[in-house]
Design an enzyme around this catalytic site. Structure first.
Site, mmCIF file in Angstrom:
data_model
loop_
_atom_site.group_PDB
_atom_site.id
_atom_site.type_symbol
_atom_site.label_atom_id
_atom_site.label_comp_id
_atom_site.label_asym_id
_atom_site.label_seq_id
_atom_site.Cartn_x
_atom_site.Cartn_y
_atom_site.Cartn_z
ATOM 1 N N TRP A 66 8.699 -19.291 -0.248
ATOM 2 C CA TRP A 66 7.998 -18.019 -0.082
ATOM 3 C C TRP A 66 8.918 -16.867 -0.434
ATOM 4 O O TRP A 66 10.135 -17.026 -0.501
ATOM 5 C CB TRP A 66 7.366 -17.877 1.304
ATOM 6 C CG TRP A 66 8.227 -18.184 2.518
ATOM 7 C CD1 TRP A 66 9.534 -18.593 2.550
ATOM 8 C CD2 TRP A 66 7.800 -18.116 3.878
ATOM 9 N NE1 TRP A 66 9.952 -18.781 3.820
ATOM 10 C CE2 TRP A 66 8.918 -18.497 4.669
ATOM 11 C CE3 TRP A 66 6.620 -17.767 4.508
ATOM 12 C CZ2 TRP A 66 8.859 -18.533 6.070
ATOM 13 C CZ3 TRP A 66 6.575 -17.804 5.894
ATOM 14 C CH2 TRP A 66 7.675 -18.190 6.659
ATOM 15 N N HIS A 74 0.881 2.003 -6.058
ATOM 16 C CA HIS A 74 0.340 2.263 -7.402
ATOM 17 C C HIS A 74 1.123 1.518 -8.479
ATOM 18 O O HIS A 74 1.333 2.021 -9.580
ATOM 19 C CB HIS A 74 0.276 3.770 -7.657
ATOM 20 C CG HIS A 74 -0.632 4.456 -6.682
ATOM 21 N ND1 HIS A 74 -1.904 4.880 -7.000
ATOM 22 C CD2 HIS A 74 -0.473 4.705 -5.346
ATOM 23 C CE1 HIS A 74 -2.475 5.386 -5.916
ATOM 24 N NE2 HIS A 74 -1.624 5.298 -4.900
ATOM 25 N N HIS A 78 -3.885 -1.659 -10.302
ATOM 26 C CA HIS A 78 -4.068 -1.132 -8.949
ATOM 27 C C HIS A 78 -5.280 -0.228 -8.802
ATOM 28 O O HIS A 78 -5.854 0.236 -9.776
ATOM 29 C CB HIS A 78 -2.796 -0.425 -8.473
ATOM 30 C CG HIS A 78 -2.521 0.863 -9.164
ATOM 31 N ND1 HIS A 78 -1.862 0.958 -10.353
ATOM 32 C CD2 HIS A 78 -2.824 2.145 -8.811
ATOM 33 C CE1 HIS A 78 -1.769 2.214 -10.727
ATOM 34 N NE2 HIS A 78 -2.350 2.969 -9.819
ATOM 35 N N ASP A 80 -7.037 3.185 -6.945
ATOM 36 C CA ASP A 80 -6.756 4.519 -6.392
ATOM 37 C C ASP A 80 -7.866 4.899 -5.415
ATOM 38 O O ASP A 80 -9.044 4.896 -5.780
ATOM 39 C CB ASP A 80 -6.755 5.583 -7.502
ATOM 40 C CG ASP A 80 -5.457 5.631 -8.289
ATOM 41 O OD1 ASP A 80 -4.570 4.787 -8.065
ATOM 42 O OD2 ASP A 80 -5.345 6.529 -9.155
ATOM 43 N N HIS A 84 -5.605 9.517 -2.355
ATOM 44 C CA HIS A 84 -4.444 9.577 -3.255
ATOM 45 C C HIS A 84 -4.197 11.006 -3.729
ATOM 46 O O HIS A 84 -3.069 11.393 -3.982
ATOM 47 C CB HIS A 84 -4.690 8.651 -4.448
ATOM 48 C CG HIS A 84 -3.612 8.642 -5.486
ATOM 49 N ND1 HIS A 84 -2.268 8.638 -5.182
ATOM 50 C CD2 HIS A 84 -3.677 8.621 -6.839
ATOM 51 C CE1 HIS A 84 -1.561 8.618 -6.300
ATOM 52 N NE2 HIS A 84 -2.378 8.626 -7.307
ATOM 53 N N HIS A 212 -7.890 12.463 -11.656
ATOM 54 C CA HIS A 212 -7.439 12.378 -10.269
ATOM 55 C C HIS A 212 -8.085 13.492 -9.428
ATOM 56 O O HIS A 212 -8.617 13.245 -8.352
ATOM 57 C CB HIS A 212 -5.915 12.473 -10.191
ATOM 58 C CG HIS A 212 -5.224 11.208 -10.615
ATOM 59 N ND1 HIS A 212 -4.976 10.905 -11.926
ATOM 60 C CD2 HIS A 212 -4.764 10.164 -9.902
ATOM 61 C CE1 HIS A 212 -4.373 9.724 -11.996
ATOM 62 N NE2 HIS A 212 -4.231 9.256 -10.777
HETATM 63 MN MN MN Z 1 -2.698 5.141 -9.139
#
Ligand code: MN
Length: 265
Positions: A66, A74, A78, A80, A84, A212
């Site tokens: 492991w 991010h 990924h 958002d 964010h 964004h």
């Molecule tokens: Mn991002």
């Protein structure tokens, strides 16, 4: 439907067994070499993926392997969350742990801009381009994911970020396209193959970083660093994209899958 079981999932199970419905992986491998977004040096930076072996069938653990892992929320392929961005910080259910699970399994529209992006690395998706796509494929339904196919995921590390003295050069949506998708189409979220949902030069747009600022301000979600979008139809696929349930998380690396119906032979 009362008292009677609907057979939709049984039909899906049959279609998956027969290969009529395929599962396409839209995810890059989490690897310390995979590029992360680079901000101007005065800002905090996103950490790349790191893995450290805890044990690997050795004296630290004779029968098991492991790793401890670390990364930014991010890093890599990924998700958002609205929280964010400052524009989404006060919205309800705006962090990854609070987003309703229905958002993670939804239909997806794929807008193919690969030819335009090959010719122009600063290509911007516009409302006109979206409407031309809709003439062919129908209006984007409210609540769908929308993905911008650029084939950017085929680029190697340096060409992927494509940083120059004046910043990054990569495709993305114009501010008007983001407004259109929010106000006229009420989409669920927007995804790209590039390192961010915004274009490389989006710091100079009005508002800066419109994907964004405006998507997250409207409670919409983002996906980035996607791949294999060339394997998706323009409409009709189902996107499966549950982020990690990080408390107050602004985003999360995740496995993104698409269920795609293949034409019967
Ligand atoms: Mn991002």
């Amino acid at each position: 439907m009362k008292g009677e079981k609907c057979n939709t999932l049984a039909a899906l199970a049959t279609a998956m067994s027969s290969g009529e419905v395929e599962t396409v992986d839209l995810t890059h491998t989490l690897d310390s070499d995979f590029p992360v977004i680079v901000l101007p040096p005065e800002f905090g930076q996103c950490a790349p993926f790191r893995a450290e072996v805890v044990s690997r069938y050795d004296e630290r653990g004779p029968g098991w392997y492991w790793q401890n892992i670390s990364m930014c929320e991010h890093t890599g392929t990924h998700f958002d969350a609205p929280i964010h961005w400052i524009s989404g910080k006060d919205l309800p259910n705006a962090s990854v742990d609070a987003i309703p699970a229905t958002a993670f399994v939804r239909p997806v529209c794929v807008i193919d801009c690969s030819k335009e992006c090959a010719e122009n690395e600063d290509f911007l998706l516009t409302p006109e381009f979206i409407q031309a796509w809709e003439k062919q494929h129908g209006q984007i339904p409210a609540g769908d994911w929308v993905l911008l196919r650029s084939d950017w995921s085929r680029r190697s590390s340096a060409a992927y970020l494509n940083m120059r003295e004046d910043g990054a050069h990569s495709p993305g949506p114009s501010a008007d396209a983001v407004k259109f998708l929010v106000e006229e189409r009420d989409i669920l979220g927007f995804g790209t193959e590039t390192v961010g949902t915004d274009a490389g030069q989006a710091a100079h747009f009005s508002p800066p970083y419109p994907a964004h600022h405006l998507f997250h301000g409207a409670g919409k979600y983002g996906l980035q660093c996607l791949r294999n979008l060339d394997q998706l139809p323009p409409t009709g696929a189902i996107l499966v994209c549950p982020p990690l349930k990080i408390k107050n998380g602004s985003g999360s690396p995740l496995r993104v899958l698409a269920l795609v119906e293949r034409a019967s032979k």
